[in-house]
Design a protein around this motif. Sequence first.
Motif, mmCIF file in Angstrom:
data_model
loop_
_atom_site.group_PDB
_atom_site.id
_atom_site.type_symbol
_atom_site.label_atom_id
_atom_site.label_comp_id
_atom_site.label_asym_id
_atom_site.label_seq_id
_atom_site.Cartn_x
_atom_site.Cartn_y
_atom_site.Cartn_z
ATOM 1 N N VAL A 1 -14.381 -2.892 9.007
ATOM 2 C CA VAL A 1 -14.687 -4.281 9.341
ATOM 3 C C VAL A 1 -14.183 -4.550 10.748
ATOM 4 N N GLU A 2 -14.982 -5.257 11.529
ATOM 5 C CA GLU A 2 -14.604 -5.555 12.907
ATOM 6 C C GLU A 2 -13.274 -6.310 12.961
ATOM 7 N N GLY A 3 -12.384 -5.853 13.827
ATOM 8 C CA GLY A 3 -11.117 -6.522 14.030
ATOM 9 C C GLY A 3 -10.027 -6.148 13.043
ATOM 10 N N MET A 4 -10.310 -5.194 12.155
ATOM 11 C CA MET A 4 -9.308 -4.864 11.150
ATOM 12 C C MET A 4 -8.299 -3.859 11.690
ATOM 13 N N GLU A 5 -7.097 -3.886 11.118
ATOM 14 C CA GLU A 5 -6.049 -2.903 11.382
ATOM 15 C C GLU A 5 -5.846 -2.131 10.095
ATOM 16 N N LEU A 6 -5.767 -0.805 10.184
ATOM 17 C CA LEU A 6 -5.605 0.037 9.006
ATOM 18 C C LEU A 6 -4.253 0.733 9.066
ATOM 19 N N ILE B 1 0.059 10.954 2.056
ATOM 20 C CA ILE B 1 -0.409 9.582 2.235
ATOM 21 C C ILE B 1 -0.983 9.119 0.902
ATOM 22 N N VAL B 2 -0.462 8.024 0.357
ATOM 23 C CA VAL B 2 -0.844 7.615 -0.991
ATOM 24 C C VAL B 2 -1.465 6.216 -1.045
ATOM 25 N N ALA B 3 -1.490 5.481 0.065
ATOM 26 C CA ALA B 3 -2.065 4.139 0.040
ATOM 27 C C ALA B 3 -2.524 3.754 1.434
ATOM 28 N N ALA B 4 -3.479 2.830 1.482
ATOM 29 C CA ALA B 4 -3.979 2.308 2.750
ATOM 30 C C ALA B 4 -3.983 0.795 2.684
ATOM 31 N N THR B 5 -3.626 0.149 3.781
ATOM 32 C CA THR B 5 -3.618 -1.310 3.844
ATOM 33 C C THR B 5 -4.516 -1.776 4.974
ATOM 34 N N VAL B 6 -5.471 -2.632 4.633
ATOM 35 C CA VAL B 6 -6.357 -3.244 5.617
ATOM 36 C C VAL B 6 -5.810 -4.614 5.964
ATOM 37 N N VAL B 7 -5.545 -4.848 7.238
ATOM 38 C CA VAL B 7 -5.027 -6.133 7.713
ATOM 39 C C VAL B 7 -6.116 -6.825 8.518
ATOM 40 N N LEU B 8 -6.422 -8.054 8.144
ATOM 41 C CA LEU B 8 -7.396 -8.880 8.860
ATOM 42 C C LEU B 8 -6.730 -10.210 9.197
ATOM 43 N N ARG B 9 -6.424 -10.384 10.478
ATOM 44 C CA ARG B 9 -5.757 -11.594 10.938
ATOM 45 C C ARG B 9 -4.478 -11.834 10.129
ATOM 46 N N ASP B 10 -4.406 -12.903 9.343
ATOM 47 C CA ASP B 10 -3.181 -13.227 8.623
ATOM 48 C C ASP B 10 -3.272 -12.899 7.131
ATOM 49 N N SER B 11 -4.149 -11.959 6.771
ATOM 50 C CA SER B 11 -4.290 -11.530 5.379
ATOM 51 C C SER B 11 -4.337 -10.010 5.329
ATOM 52 N N ALA B 12 -4.078 -9.462 4.146
ATOM 53 C CA ALA B 12 -4.099 -8.005 3.992
ATOM 54 C C ALA B 12 -4.439 -7.647 2.562
ATOM 55 N N VAL B 13 -5.006 -6.441 2.388
ATOM 56 C CA VAL B 13 -5.202 -5.875 1.056
ATOM 57 C C VAL B 13 -4.765 -4.418 1.092
ATOM 58 N N GLN B 14 -3.861 -4.071 0.203
ATOM 59 C CA GLN B 14 -3.430 -2.684 0.074
ATOM 60 C C GLN B 14 -4.263 -2.022 -1.021
ATOM 61 N N LEU B 15 -4.723 -0.802 -0.754
ATOM 62 C CA LEU B 15 -5.561 -0.055 -1.688
ATOM 63 C C LEU B 15 -4.834 1.217 -2.093
ATOM 64 N N GLN B 16 -4.773 1.466 -3.391
ATOM 65 C CA GLN B 16 -4.168 2.694 -3.887
ATOM 66 C C GLN B 16 -4.891 3.124 -5.153
ATOM 67 N N ALA B 17 -5.262 4.408 -5.210
ATOM 68 C CA ALA B 17 -5.996 4.949 -6.345
ATOM 69 C C ALA B 17 -5.115 5.921 -7.120
ATOM 70 N N PHE B 18 -5.302 5.929 -8.451
ATOM 71 C CA PHE B 18 -4.525 6.785 -9.337
ATOM 72 C C PHE B 18 -5.460 7.512 -10.302
ATOM 73 N N ALA B 19 -5.027 8.666 -10.777
ATOM 74 C CA ALA B 19 -5.755 9.349 -11.836
ATOM 75 C C ALA B 19 -5.619 8.558 -13.129
#
Length: 257
Positions: free
Chosen positions: A75-80, A89-107
Amino acid sequence: MFGRRNKKESAAEAEAASGAEQVDVDDVAADEPGPGAERARLEPEPRPDGPWDSTEVKDPAEGRVDLGGLFVPGVEGMELRVEVAGDAIVAATVVLRDSAVQLQAFAAPKREGIWGEVREEIATGITQQGGVIDEVEGPLGWELRAQVPVKLPDGTGGFQVVRFVGVDGPRWFLRGVISGQGAVQPQAAGLLEQIFRDTVVVRGEGPMAPRDPIVLKLPDDAQMVAEGGVKQEDQAGSRFSGGVDQLARGPEITEIR
């Protein structure tokens, strides 16, 4: 921009995972006792709007960042940022302005969803810390909206509002942690929710113990420059309740294109 953080909680999680017996999740008995066993073990719900399994998408890399175990929408303007446990590396966090979503997958087991159990574990961990939990049905299905105790910059105590979302897939479970304005203002969460829905999970065919994190990797063309650091603290509670402290700017690695 890529951020890289090394959390004690993640390291402990990886250590626990490495000591677990590596068995195929398909062989795990459906009536095996465990945390939250009083909840009914149901088959994963249909996912007509995602998140997607890698077998359900023709070209997972189209419009997404390839992190190995996850393809994350760009997404344009996002920080990963990425979260590490040891060297993994077990998780990724997408930061957009003043919000964020952390993503993590498990078996996860092939024929059983675990999100109901995981919600219960997260809720128990947060309430034991003095937080407040509300279980509601939101745009991404059942989720937890939590007020989590945190220490403010001035040293006083306060609360941080966080949304825990999750979806069961075929032999995997994807957890998301929405924080910042996206956790308190629905209009600010729309794009983060869409990123969660459009994420592709690559479970792989190898045997994994239930709840083992699906390991990620950095993109091949990422060029990294380390930035400042932040004190890391232990986090009590469920191994799935991580993500609350990701709002603080941690040691980062900047992508240069």
